[in-house]
Design a protein around this motif. Structure first.
Motif, short mmCIF file in Angstrom:
data_model
loop_
_atom_site.label_atom_id
_atom_site.label_comp_id
_atom_site.label_asym_id
_atom_site.label_seq_id
_atom_site.Cartn_x
_atom_site.Cartn_y
_atom_site.Cartn_z
N ILE A 38 0.84 -1.20 0.00
CA ILE A 38 0.00 0.00 0.00
C ILE A 38 0.87 1.24 0.00
CG2 ILE A 38 -2.01 -1.02 1.15
CD1 ILE A 38 -0.97 0.25 3.76
N GLY A 39 0.37 2.28 -0.62
CA GLY A 39 1.08 3.56 -0.58
C GLY A 39 2.42 3.54 -1.30
N VAL A 40 2.58 2.61 -2.24
CA VAL A 40 3.88 2.52 -2.91
C VAL A 40 4.03 3.66 -3.91
CG1 VAL A 40 5.41 1.04 -4.24
CG2 VAL A 40 3.82 0.03 -2.61
N TYR A 41 2.93 4.02 -4.55
CA TYR A 41 2.96 5.16 -5.46
C TYR A 41 1.64 5.92 -5.30
CZ TYR A 41 0.37 1.77 -8.26
OH TYR A 41 -0.54 0.84 -8.68
N PRO A 42 1.62 7.19 -5.68
CA PRO A 42 0.41 7.98 -5.48
C PRO A 42 -0.78 7.39 -6.25
CG PRO A 42 2.25 9.40 -6.10
CD PRO A 42 2.71 7.98 -6.26
N GLY A 43 -1.91 7.37 -5.59
CA GLY A 43 -3.11 6.89 -6.27
C GLY A 43 -3.19 5.39 -6.39
N SER B 243 -6.07 -3.56 2.56
CA SER B 243 -5.24 -3.67 3.76
C SER B 243 -4.01 -4.51 3.48
CB SER B 243 -6.05 -4.30 4.88
OG SER B 243 -5.19 -4.91 5.81
N ILE B 244 -2.88 -4.04 3.94
CA ILE B 244 -1.65 -4.80 3.67
C ILE B 244 -1.62 -6.06 4.51
CG2 ILE B 244 -0.17 -3.55 5.31
CD1 ILE B 244 1.95 -3.81 2.89
N THR B 245 -2.18 -6.00 5.71
CA THR B 245 -2.22 -7.22 6.53
C THR B 245 -3.05 -8.28 5.82
OG1 THR B 245 -2.50 -5.59 8.27
CG2 THR B 245 -2.46 -7.87 8.93
N GLU B 246 -4.17 -7.82 5.24
CA GLU B 246 -5.01 -8.75 4.50
C GLU B 246 -4.30 -9.30 3.27
OE1 GLU B 246 -8.05 -9.92 5.37
OE2 GLU B 246 -7.65 -8.86 7.26
N PRO C 172 11.90 -9.72 0.43
CA PRO C 172 10.97 -8.61 0.15
C PRO C 172 11.40 -7.77 -1.06
CG PRO C 172 12.40 -7.99 1.94
CD PRO C 172 12.81 -9.38 1.53
N GLY C 173 10.49 -6.97 -1.52
CA GLY C 173 10.79 -6.02 -2.59
C GLY C 173 10.27 -4.66 -2.21
N ASN C 174 10.23 -3.75 -3.17
CA ASN C 174 9.82 -2.39 -2.83
C ASN C 174 8.32 -2.26 -2.57
OD1 ASN C 174 9.72 -2.91 -5.66
ND2 ASN C 174 9.18 -0.78 -5.97
N HIS C 175 7.55 -3.30 -2.87
CA HIS C 175 6.12 -3.24 -2.55
C HIS C 175 5.82 -3.86 -1.19
CE1 HIS C 175 4.04 -1.95 -6.39
NE2 HIS C 175 5.31 -2.00 -6.74
N ASP C 176 6.80 -4.52 -0.60
CA ASP C 176 6.54 -5.23 0.65
C ASP C 176 6.58 -4.31 1.86
OD1 ASP C 176 6.16 -8.19 0.21
OD2 ASP C 176 7.93 -7.84 -1.04
N ALA C 177 6.11 -4.86 2.98
CA ALA C 177 5.95 -4.04 4.18
C ALA C 177 7.23 -3.97 5.01
CB ALA C 177 4.81 -4.60 5.02
N VAL D 252 -5.07 4.37 5.71
CA VAL D 252 -4.14 5.42 6.09
C VAL D 252 -3.37 5.01 7.35
CG1 VAL D 252 -4.00 7.79 6.94
CG2 VAL D 252 -5.47 7.24 5.00
N LYS D 253 -4.06 4.40 8.27
CA LYS D 253 -3.38 3.95 9.49
C LYS D 253 -2.26 2.97 9.17
CE LYS D 253 -6.98 4.32 12.98
NZ LYS D 253 -7.95 3.51 13.72
N GLU D 254 -2.58 2.02 8.31
CA GLU D 254 -1.56 1.03 7.95
C GLU D 254 -0.36 1.69 7.28
OE1 GLU D 254 -3.30 -2.09 5.60
OE2 GLU D 254 -3.18 -3.46 7.32
#
Lengths: 544, 1101
Positions: free
Chosen positions: A339-344, A353-356, A378-383, B1072-1074
């Motif tokens: 999540i949030g790797v790139y805008p939009g 959800s990244i946990t999901e 991991p890679g650049n998309h991982d948490a 957003v929280k995550e």
């Protein structure tokens, strides 16, 4: 260059009969290069028999070093019905246990010290990782996980670049004529030929069309000039990258300025192929990357074909036989879309959800036969942190994977499986190399991967797209692996450089909007199967 | 003597004075360097360099053509070969494109020359315009005309159209958002918009590489010469064509050019739909910033109610707000604060209009009341529980016209009602509900004062309210009392009906109650029951119940949020400077002259000048022998002197006009002090490290000494500047500007708007076009500046003082220069008063002459004499754009036909006609309505006077003196306030604000800084040398000193904690929280040593 010179430059004498034999071949220049790459450096004289042997082993293979077989497993290819007792083939007790336990503990660990030049050659091995290695057959030799020393201070950056410099300098020092390296501040006006080793500050064109390389070592900086009429050194100078460590040979300029006139640029490239690994393991390693669970563009059907295939539910009897022998699955980053790797990005997420996303990944990986040991980097998309080296997924996420035989490693990591040393690196820096080097493109990612070996570094360029965590030791140094496994660019590529097998295993994601914008057409659904016995790779495709 | 002559005379007097001072030879040039500008035609010809162009433009002007038409006619003449200077088609296209940009920018900005790198006919037979960075200064409209004209000429000369390849289109799609990332754009078009523009635009919009960043996708395309970002191109596509699509459409229509219908697809989104409604538009919320509150989500009830009109302090992109609203929304808004608005434009400057309706609030005790005055606002401010409605927003018709935005239903207000009433009755006045009801009997709609927001509740809710009143009503002498219940209370709050809550009763005042009873038909037909389910519109339902005509009180709400705060501040360079004289490294980080003089000699680069008399080389304009000196150019390589500054005759290399001197700075400084008879009893005298001008010409040290003495700062061009937000003013009262009647009479204000003699400070006067009212702080700064100028004249030039002013009253009448950034032409102005608000009030035409509107922009002023004496082109930095923001020329007389034509859309009616109000109901195009605007008065005797305004106000100086944004402490405090306001205002969703701020401000900041940390440069703490990568030695390779990181842990972490707290408190989305959690992990991973911690543990075990 003449055939003879090519040989001499590698320290090998060419037997006159062998030369004759070579010249009878279609493309002697190309052929000798191939032979030299695989030539095992035991006999300093290259004899006719060696050429015969090569030709026999590599019929019609003068154009490619490795042309692995490709098999296709897609829906349009009729195959055996999947619904005939799916559980049947999952028989871990029979296949997996004896193999993993008997051999690997002994052979795997022991061979790890094979012909490595000694104590300093790798970053401290990860002691903590060894506990689990016994069972899985995966020995983690180098991994940042749990050992990050970075505190975000200037000294970390200084240490990092000094470590890079020292390690690569040592490699360059092994090259001909680079044994007597002078510190830059000791340069004087004597016109003797001198060798320098330094880290590149800048490469630029002068107003007169020469190439200027600013080289720095611990003692100072020198402008080195590749004159445009010296075509060999000039064309080499065009390949020089910022921040890589190289050797320079040349003389100080005679007009009193402090210019250094270049004769030769020396890269720390591996000298000669050591050939295939000496060890003879058994079974296969499957390599994949960039699965991107959670993305709207994740390719469900290709992935489930892959899982079915692993379970022996797809493909003919030949496949089943092969599949049963797969003992390892190595995933080189971007297991999930993140999540949030790139805008939009949110708009392109199926699982927000990244946990999901990791839960989904865990469920999917659970379907993979239990006898297969999974390695996840991991890679650049991982948490995990974006800066490289990246540590493995944190424990909380690891626990979601309800399975014993997963080895979570950082990015990059060096692992050893049955005597085969593998660098698993996601490949973020490929973006930088492709942007800088004219011979590199997204179309042929393996070409860019060759640069990893030539420059003995996974991310030579600093300050562009690849963020660096300034660790005191340079985890991105490339020692002497048998395989480098990358992903990231979503393009498939396989090649061999100086005996190092290079895999870029594409993706499981369709073309994204972003890629469309960049004009990248991904290669999804590719798996590389590496035979631990004969060390040959094979490609299996799960979609077109 | 008339006004213009007075100004002209004052200007000439100052000019002569400055010429005399300049003759002393102290300054780089012996002549005054600000040139009086001729008319537009002359300026354009000078800029483009095509002989005869000025005459042609004047001809067309005299024929009464519009600017746009002139552009095309000039292009016609060029193509038809009327100008012998132009030979090839390429030259013609080039000249046509540049002249058009120059004409539309009044020949005052550098864009036509610096902003267009080349216009060429490609070998593939299409026209390629290559833009560069300074095209920004042209503004969207002129950018657009360059493309239009290129297409027009292309057709005439039969050049083919540009047909982009798929790859080229995708290149633009990649490049423009990338530019937004590295350099920011006001508006970023969507990918599809970009595709639409590039694939349809008949000429190629190309550009020079302006950024270091390169695209990574579509590289090495044959027809695009660079892989780097082309900033000029991005501006033209994004801020030109995409942002100004409406304007472009208007232009296309006006000049009647074919093949541009595709631009409709760019405006469809907002334009009128088939069913004649407008949709909420949330673009203004896109980049929500921390600390800048939202006052209404798009079109949401409770937000600003649109009222059409212009007050004497509004127009040209302003938003009139009741000062009470400003106070009760925690003073974030003040006069001049920028609002980002939903419509009709993108942004507006806030002005105080104390005669429109203020906010309606619910107090903590449950009472609901409207607050219309500042006094009441201040009294109730701390008792407010919720803001049910933020009040009215006054937007003038001209802004709809300018933005080509369809008219939209406006609030039902007194000025509209009266026109409807006048049709039926002669003297419509309403002071009580009874009056209002009486009028309805003649078929006049119910008066707006007694009309509530029925359209915000459903017929069913109306029915329930009616039943509830019927059932529980009790009447006293003064009140209607009904039982309290939650639903009824909520309904009343939505309707904005004033009421009190006492002992479980809701009390409604008699007058209000009468209106309510009548509206609900509870007076006589109280037993009449109509099924509300038959109705869609509540107003219709009410009409059937009561027989009254009920108009929609507030059919349109304008969503908005705060943009940037207003500004009133002296211009300082970074770092601040008193003197343009180099002090080298020796001056330290303060660039202190004192500190530098601790060294006997310092090495600095200064211009080399040769004395005409003795041949000596010096950096001073006058030699020690008294002879005049002139710049000497020498070859950069062989040092050979060249007479004309051309390339070296011997080796062909460049030449330079400066050299390195070793000067005894201490001696120079002491001598200068002595010459002007000053002691160094000021805090510090700051010079510059080195000069950036071409020949490195310094100022005389004396000027800096006197500036430091008066605590004044200098700008790069040698002038003293003050920056102020632009706000319009067409009429004023003497008391508002604190100027005496006597003084005003002297300045030519003898009669008020009614033609009565000026005698009391409350009379309303029409502002003369070049007169300005500046903030008090600004006037005080200029008062000091006049004293500096007088000191300078006396002590340095040995001439009599010019101003002799000791107080603000005497300062009035002083001539100034107004100048907008990006332009190079100042406009002469006269100070007539001061305001206590942080803005500059000036005639809309004056702002337009500077090429500005009033949507939150700021411009600068300087004293005319300061400019004439101290400005020199020799000080201007030698780089692209260096000529901008400098008064190269000065317009002394404002010609209303030569201002930014945007201002001609200013409406100047005293009363909006009924026709307009009716048109708003039908979403008509504003140009279909006949209302007097500036356009109508051009070339008449009233082109600069007798302007009207529709809404009178009491005082222009109301509301908070400055925005709380400027007075609140750190970002966290501002953010807290922002969220508190969001919690109070009904039209704002606080959770959404919290989430948006995190998403559009904090997250990008955290991610950006984290990235920056991992790819950062380092610098030397002493000499400030920057290293792209930390050097191996660990110390500065230049001076050996310690290095430091440029991105530290603290700057990376800055917003982490607050973001996480807010995320928790406001329960923002899990997503957003995550993301925040993820960033926290990443940040910790970079700044915590895992091994160290481990060792720690084992050691103590």
């Amino acid at each position: 260059m003449e055939i003879v010179e090519k040989c001499i430059s590698k320290g090998i004498f060419l037997h006159p009969d062998a030369k004759q034999k070579l010249e009878k071949q279609e493309n002697p220049n190309q052929l000798i290069e191939k032979i030299l790459e695989t030539y095992e450096f035991k006999n300093p004289v290259l004899q006719p028999k060696h050429i015969e042997k090569y030709l026999k082993e590599n019929p019609n293979k003068t154009h490619r070093k490795t042309k692995p077989t490709v098999e296709k497993i897609t829906d349009d290819k009729p195959n055996q019905k999947p619904n005939q007792k799916p559980k049947q083939t999952k028989n871990p007790d029979k296949i997996a246990k004896p193999e993993t336990e008997n051999k690997n503990n002994s052979s795997g660990v022991e061979t790890s010290s094979k012909d490595k030049s000694g104590e300093d050659s790798s970053v401290e091995t990860n002691e903590t990782g060894e506990g689990g290695s016994g069972e899985s057959g995966v020995v983690v030799k180098r991994d940042i996980t749990g050992r990050s020393e970075c505190e975000g201070e200037l000294k970390n950056f200084i240490n990092y670049f000094n470590d890079r410099y020292e390690r690569i300098k040592k490699e360059i020092g092994k090259r001909n004529g680079m044994r007597n390296v002078r510190p830059i501040d000791s340069l004087d006006t004597s016109k003797d030929s001198v060798s320098l080793v330094g880290i590149v500050n800048d490469v630029r064109d002068t107003s007169n069309g020469h190439k200027l390389i600013l080289l720095e070592d611990k003692t100072g900086e020198v402008p080195a000039l590749a004159l445009k009429h010296r075509s060999d050194v000039y064309s080499d100078s065009e390949k020089v990258l910022q921040d890589e460590v190289i050797g320079l040979k040349g003389t100080t300029s005679d007009n009193g300025s402090d210019l250094f006139i270049l004769d030769e640029i020396v890269w720390p490239d591996l000298p000669l192929s050591t050939g295939k690994p000496e060890t003879k393991g058994d079974g296969y390693i499957a390599f994949i990357s960039d699965v991107h669970f959670g993305s709207t563009t994740f390719m469900d059907s290709a992935w489930s074909r892959f899982v079915d295939w692993l379970n022996g539910e797809m493909g003919g009897p030949e496949h089943k036989k092969t599949v049963q022998k797969i003992k390892y699955l190595c995933i080189a980053g971007d297991l999930v879309e993140g999540i949030g790797v790139y805008p939009g990005q949110k708009k392109e997420l199926r699982t927000v959800s990244i946990t999901e996303q990791y839960k989904e990944a865990a469920e999917q990986l659970k379907k993979i036969p239990e006898h297969i040991n999974i390695i996840i980097s991991p890679g650049n998309h991982d948490a995990v942190r974006q800066a490289e080296p990246q540590p493995a997924l944190d424990e909380k996420l690891q626990k979601q994977f309800d399975r014993d035989n997963i080895t979570f490693i950082g990015n990059p990591s060096t692992i050893e499986i049955e005597g085969v040393e593998i660098i698993v690196y996601h490949g973020r820096s490929l973006d930088d190399l492709i942007a800088e080097l004219p011979n590199c493109s997204y179309e042929k990612p393996a070409n860019a991967m060759k640069e990893f070996v030539k420059r003995r570094h996974l991310s030579p360029i600093y300050g562009k797209k690849t963020p660096i965590a300034p660790e005191n030791q340079d985890h991105l140094f490339v020692d002497k692996p048998d395989i480098i496994h990358c992903g990231h660019v979503h393009k498939f590529g396989i090649d061999n450089h100086k005996g190092v097998q290079l895999f870029n295993t594409g993706t499981w994601q369709k073309q994204t909007k972003f890629q469309k914008k960049k004009g990248i057409h991904p290669d999804p659904g590719r798996v590389v199967l590496y035979n631990l016995k004969n060390h040959e790779p094979k490609i299996v495709k799960f979609c077109n | 003597m008339n006004y213009q002559e007075t100004l002209e005379q004052g200007f000439k007097k100052a000019y002569r004075k400055a010429e005399k001072a300049r003759e002393t030879g102290i300054d780089p040039s012996r002549e005054v360097e600000i040139l009086p500008a001729d008319d537009l035609a002359e300026r354009v010809e000078n800029l483009i360099g095509v002989k005869g162009l000025a005459n042609r433009i004047r001809e067309l002007e005299n024929q009464g053509h519009s600017r746009e038409e002139i552009c095309l006619k000039v292009s016609d003449s060029m193509v038809e070969g009327e100008f012998p200077d132009l030979e090839t088609p390429e030259e013609m296209v080039d000249a046509a494109v540049r002249s058009s940009v120059a004409i539309l920018t009044e020949g005052v900005v550098a864009a036509p020359i610096e902003g267009i790198a080349s216009v060429t006919v490609s070998e593939d037979d299409f026209i390629r315009i290559s833009y560069s960075g300074p095209i920004r200064s042209a503004g969207g409209t002129a950018q657009v005309i360059s493309v239009l004209v290129a297409d027009y000429v292309r057709r005439k000369t039969q050049v083919g159209r540009y047909l982009p390849t798929e790859k080229e289109i995708e290149r633009y799609v990649e490049e423009i958002p990338l530019y937004k990332k590295v350099a920011n754009l006001q508006y970023t078009p969507t990918d599809n918009e970009i595709r639409e523009i590039i694939s349809n635009c008949p000429v190629m919009i190309d550009g020079e590489a302006t950024e270091n960043t390169e695209v990574s996708g579509q590289r090495n395309l044959r027809r695009i010469n660079t892989n780097a970002i082309r900033g000029g191109m991005c501006l033209v596509v994004a801020e030109g064509i995409a942002l100004k699509a409406r304007k472009l459409k208007k232009l296309v229509k006006a000049i009647n050019i074919e093949g541009w219908s595709w631009i409709d697809s760019l405006i469809k989104e907002e334009s009128e739909d088939e069913d004649q409604t407008i949709k909420p538009n949330k673009k203004y919320l896109a980049d929500l910033i921390a600390g800048r509150p939202v006052f209404g989500h798009p079109s949401r009830p409770g937000g600003f109610r649109l009222r059409l009109g212009r007050a004497r302090n509004s127009g040209l992109a302003t938003a009139g707000i009741n000062p009470a609203t400003m106070w009760i929304t925690d003073s974030f808004l003040s006069v001049g604060t920028q609002l980002k608005i939903e419509r009709p434009g993108k942004a507006a400057g806030v002005v105080a209009v104390d005669t429109i309706e203020g906010p309606t609030v619910r107090l903590k005790n449950g009472d609901v009341t409207r607050i219309d005055t500042e006094k009441k606002a201040k009294k109730l401010k701390n008792k407010i529980e919720a803001i049910l409605d933020v009040g009215e927003i006054l937007i003038n018709y001209g802004d709809f016209l300018e933005n080509n935005h369809p008219l939209i239903p406006t609030s039902y207000t007194e000025e509209w009602w009266i026109q409807e009433a006048k049709k039926q009755t002669e003297h419509p006045t309403v002071s009580t509900a009874k009056d209002a009801i009486k009028h309805t009997k003649k078929g006049i709609p119910l008066h707006p004062k007694y009309t509530y927001l029925w359209h915000d509740i459903t017929p069913q809710q109306t029915h329930q309210l009616r039943q509830h009143i019927k059932k529980t009503k009790q009447t006293t002498n003064n009140h209607l009392a009904i039982d309290h219940n939650k639903q009824t209370k909520q309904t009343l709050e939505t309707l904005l009906i004033h009421h009190k809550k006492r002992n479980n009763k809701i009390l409604i005042e008699k007058d209000t109650a009468i209106a309510l009873i009548y509206t609900l038909g509870l007076n006589k037909n109280k037993n009449k029951e109509i099924d509300p389910d038959q109705y869609e519109q509540t107003t219709k339902y009410l009409q059937d119940l009561s027989g009254l005509t009920i108009r929609k009180k507030a059919p349109t709400r304008i969503g908005c949020r705060m943009g940037r705060p207003e500004k009133s501040k002296e211009r300082k360079m970074r770092p601040p400077t008193h003197l343009l004289f180099p002090v080298g490294e020796e001056g330290g980080s303060q660039r202190s002259m004192e500190k530098a003089s601790e060294n006997r000699k310092i090495k600095v680069e200064l211009n080399q000048r040769k004395c005409k008399k003795c041949g000596e080389t010096t950096y001073k304009p006058t030699c020690s022998c008294g002879g005049q000196t002139q710049i000497k150019h020498t070859c950069i390589s062989c040092n050979q002197e060249t007479p004309n500054g051309e390339n070296c005759p011997k080796c062909g290399k460049r030449t330079k006009g400066y050299k390195q001197y070793e000067i005894d700075i201490s001696k120079q400084y002491r001598e200068s002090l002595k010459r002007v008879g000053e002691r160094n009893n000021y805090k510090v005298l700051k010079g510059v490290k080195g000069l950036t001008s071409k020949d490195k010409t310094p100022e005389p040290i004396e000027k800096g000494i006197l500036r430091a003495k008066h605590d004044l700062y200098v700008f790069k061009d040698g002038t003293i500047r003050y920056d102020l937000t632009d706000i319009p003013l067409t009429h004023f009262k003497p008391k508002e500007i604190s100027t005496s009647i006597k003084k005003l009479k002297q300045l030519g204000y003898t009669k008020d708007i009614n033609g009565d003699k000026l005698q009391n400070p409350n009379q309303i006067l029409e502002l003369k076009p070049q007169d300005v009212v500046l903030s008090k702080e600004c006037c005080q700064y200029f008062l000091k500046t006049t004293q500096f100028i007088d000191d300078l004249l006396k002590k340095h030039y040995n001439q009599p003082p010019y101003y002799n002013i000791n107080n603000l009253q005497d300062l009035m009448g002083t001539l100034l220069i107004g100048l907008a950034p990006h332009t190079s032409a100042g406009v002469l102005s006269r100070l007539i008063g001061y305001t206590t608000r942080a803005v500059n009030y000036a005639h809309p035409y004056f702002h337009a002459a500077k090429r500005r509107n009033c949507d939150g922009d700021e411009d600068c002023y300087m004293l005319l004499m300061d400019g004439l004496l101290n400005f020199s082109r020799h000080f201007l930095p030698d780089k692209t754009g260096g000529q901008m923001d400098a008064p190269l020329v000065l317009t002394s007389t404002l010609d209303p036909t030569e201002i930014d034509d945007e201002a001609h859309n200013l409406d100047i009616e005293w009363n909006y006609p009924l026709e307009l109000y009716q048109a708003t109901q039908q979403y008509k195009d504003p140009s279909e309505i006949n209302i007097k605007t500036g356009e109508n008065t051009l070339n008449t005797e009233n082109d600069l006077k007798k302007f009207g305004y529709s809404h009178p106000i009491n005082n222009i100086n109301t509301g908070p003196k400055q925005s709380a944004y400027k007075t609140l402490g750190p970002m966290i405090d501002k953010m807290q306030s922002q969220l508190e306001i969001a919690g109070k205002i009904k039209a704002v969703d606080e959770k959404e604000v919290a989430e948006k701020v995190i998403q559009s401000h904090f997250l990008p900041d955290l991610i950006g800084n984290l990235r920056a940390f991992s790819t950062q440069t380092v610098r030397c703490v002493k000499c400030n040398t920057k290293y792209r990568r930390p050097p191996l030695s660990g110390t500065c390779n230049n001076c050996g000193n310690t290095l430091t990181l440029t991105v530290h842990e603290n700057s990376v972490k800055k917003y982490l904690k607050i973001s996480m707290e807010i995320a928790e408190e406001y329960q923002v989305s899990n997503y957003v929280k995550e993301r925040l959690k993820l960033l926290e992990t990443s940040i910790n991973s970079l700044f915590e040593n895992e091994l160290f911690q481990q060792k720690d543990l084992t050691e103590y075990m």
